[in-house]
Every structure is written in structure tokens, then in C-alpha cells.
Write a protein that holds these residues in place. Structure first.
Motif: not given
Length: 162
Positions: A13-14, A60-61, A79-80, A116-119
């Protein structure tokens, strides 16, 4: 074994975010643009992005493994979004030849990476920190994109890109 399969899914996906780069190549249009002297050599982009995409997939993993599907819905949704924005930049810049619009896209991408980093951080700090080089590189890329747009916006080929 299913954990390794999930890692492979995240990596695919990445790296899929890089797929538009196969279709929309820099080419002659990009070569004739006025670019700043501080721009890195073209050969550097592929290895840097390869490392970054691998880190993005691993990140993500790690969040999914740590939080499970139910606990990772919001973080992986953000992330998506950043992956989609990442994939969108190349067709905008290299496909449409719209550096001005690409500035908007890369600013949105930057904000999505930060979000994304924050969550990710409360779920898995390592996953969040794996994205720090990505945020740094996109910060640099945003400055480069802005510089290219500013240097070339008065050229007839970019009149529509203001």
C-alpha cells in the motif's frame, strides 16, 4: 505468519503511492524549468523515497499490530489520507504541469503526515517517529516545489498554474 502478511500489505500500500511516478515522469518539461541551485540531483530522489515508503509501510503495520483493527480505525484512516495525498502530488506536478496546484497538494500532504504522527504517537511512539524523516523530506520538497513554482510562474507554459 499472518503478521508478516499484514506487513507485506502495508508495504505494498505504501509503495502503491509511488505508482503515479511510473506514469508521470519528469521528462523534458521538468528539465527546462528554472530550478534552484540547492535542488538535490535527480538520482537522489528514488533512493530517498524507497527508504521513506518502506518506513511508512512499517509504521502503519506497527499501529495495526499494537491497536488491532478496532483501535486503529482513526489512525489508519488518517494514514490512508496521507497516502492518497502522496499519490496525488506526482500527477498534479508532473502530469498536469501545475506546480502552483502541487504546492497546495504538498501543503495538505504535510498536514496529513503531521496528523498521522499525532494520532500514531499514543498508539505506538516508534511508528510515529518512523514518519519524522518523511515529514522532514516533504518539508524540503514543499520548499522546492514552491521555489520552482515561483521561479517559473511567469512562463507561458505555467500561466494556468497561478
Amino acid at each position: 505468519m499472518s503478521s508478516l502478511l499484514l506487513l507485506a500489505v502495508f508495504e505494498v500500500a505504501s509503495f502503491a503511492a509511488a505508482a503515479p511516478g511510473v506514469i508521470f515522469r519528469p521528462g523534458a518539461w521538468y528539465q527546462q524549468l528554472d530550478k534552484p541551485r540547492w535542488r538535490p540531483p535527480d538520482w537522489l530522489f528514488a533512493p530517498v523515497w524507497t527508504v521513506l515508503y518502506a518506513s511508512i509501510g512499517l509504521s502503519g503495520w506497527l499501529v495495526l499490530i499494537e491497536a488491532g483493527i478496532a483501535g486503529a480505525v482513526l489512525p489508519l484512516g488518517v494514514y490512508a489520507v496521507q497516502l492518497l495525498l502522496n499519490a496525488a502530488w506526482t500527477p498534479i506536478f508532473f502530469g498536469l504541469h501545475r506546480p502552483g496546484l502541487a504546492v497546495v497538494a504538498i501543503v495538505l500532504l504535510w498536514a496529513a503526515i503531521l496528523a498521522t504522527i499525532i494520532v500514531f504517537y499514543p498508539v505506538n511512539a516508534v511508528a510515529a517517529l518512523l514518519l519524522a524523516p518523511y515529514l522532514a523530506w516533504v518539508s524540503f520538497a514543499a520548499a522546492l516545489n514552491m521555489s520552482i513554482w515561483r521561479r517559473n510562474r511567469s512562463k507561458p507554459m505555467l500561466q494556468g498554474a497561478r
